[in-house]
Design an enzyme around this catalytic site. Structure first.
Site, PDB file in Angstrom:
ATOM      1  CB  CYS A  90      -0.979  -0.043   1.177  1.00  0.00           C
ATOM      2  SG  CYS A  90      -2.311   1.177   0.997  1.00  0.00           S
ATOM      3  CD  GLU A 136      -1.698  -5.772   5.606  1.00  0.00           C
ATOM      4  OE1 GLU A 136      -1.313  -6.083   4.456  1.00  0.00           O
ATOM      5  OE2 GLU A 136      -2.172  -4.663   5.887  1.00  0.00           O
ATOM      6  CG  HIS A 143      -3.785  -3.195   3.234  1.00  0.00           C
ATOM      7  ND1 HIS A 143      -2.743  -2.826   4.045  1.00  0.00           N
ATOM      8  CD2 HIS A 143      -4.258  -2.049   2.691  1.00  0.00           C
ATOM      9  CE1 HIS A 143      -2.596  -1.506   4.017  1.00  0.00           C
ATOM     10  NE2 HIS A 143      -3.501  -1.014   3.203  1.00  0.00           N
TER      11      HIS A 143
END
Ligand code: MN
Length: 234
Positions: free
Chosen positions: A95, A200, A198
């Site tokens: 990001c 994660e 994202h």
């Protein structure tokens, strides 16, 4: 405790790195001259999400809808990117991480997607951080295609800015349907992978793409560690 300055990172990043077999350290924001020394003994660099990037760093004036910026963080992370490039340290840029890497290497950003790309998708919709909200097309043969194991995937989207002019060292390898840059990477001997979404937040989903990205980063880090010979028991 109001007004107390704190160092914070989303646990989702460190959890995903641990799941990939890595041992993460969270760096404080320091003067840029200390960036290179902070990477001593490290075998990889992950750049996390966060604030908009100060447009002065790429020679632009601030858009009226520019969000809050953190100039000290920008300058430290730019120095980290350049130090990681010099050291050939595997770098995974997520990001804002992709945005700051692009700026550090000489590229520019879209400061406000809603006004500068008004006909495009909503890249920051309301909803869960793990909601897959738009598709991304990935170039065949790219590091991102190999790492994710796919050519078209559905991703979450939690960003206000994006890469505009890519840095000379970076090749755009993924875009959303509206043309916004969603991935960029190097093609030399520096393992660097940047993505605009994202992963994660997506490691527990049925789709394996995002876990696979961390696995690929983990492999690159372990290869570097073996190459450096600094750790006997990786
Ligand atoms: Mn997006």
């Amino acid at each position: 405790m109001a007004g107390v300055m704190r160092l914070r990172a989303n646990v989702a990043y460190t959890d995903a790195l641990v799941q990939a077999g890595l041992r993460p350290y969270v760096l404080p924001v320091l003067p840029p001259e200390q960036a290179d020394a902070m990477l001593e003994g490290m075998d990889g660099l992950l750049l996390t999400g966060g604030e908009d990037v100060d447009p002065a760093l790429y020679g632009a004036t601030a858009h009226s809808r520019l969000g809050p910026v953190h100039r000290a963080r920008d300058e430290f992370e730019c120095a980290l990117v350049l130090a990681a490039q010099r050291r050939r340290l595997p770098t995974f840029a997520i990001c804002r991480g992709l945005q700051i890497a692009n700026v550090a290497l000489g590229g520019t950003l879209v400061q406000d997607l809603p006004s500068e790309r008004p006909s495009g998708l909503n890249h920051d919709p309301d909803g869960a951080r793990a909601a897959r909200s738009h598709t991304v097309s990935i170039d065949a043969g790219s590091r991102l295609a190999a790492a994710s194991g796919a050519g078209s995937i559905s991703v979450n989207s939690l960003h206000h800015q994006a890469v505009d002019r890519p840095a000379a060292a970076l090749h755009v390898t993924a875009r959303s349907n509206d043309g916004v840059v969603e991935g960029a990477e190097t093609r030399d001997d520096w393992w660097m992978l940047g993505i605009q979404w994202h992963p994660e937040e997506l490691t527990a989903t049925p789709e394996s793409w995002d876990r696979a990205l961390f696995t690929a980063f983990g492999q690159a880090v372990r290869e570097r560690r073996r190459g450096s010979g600094a750790v006997a028991n990786p």
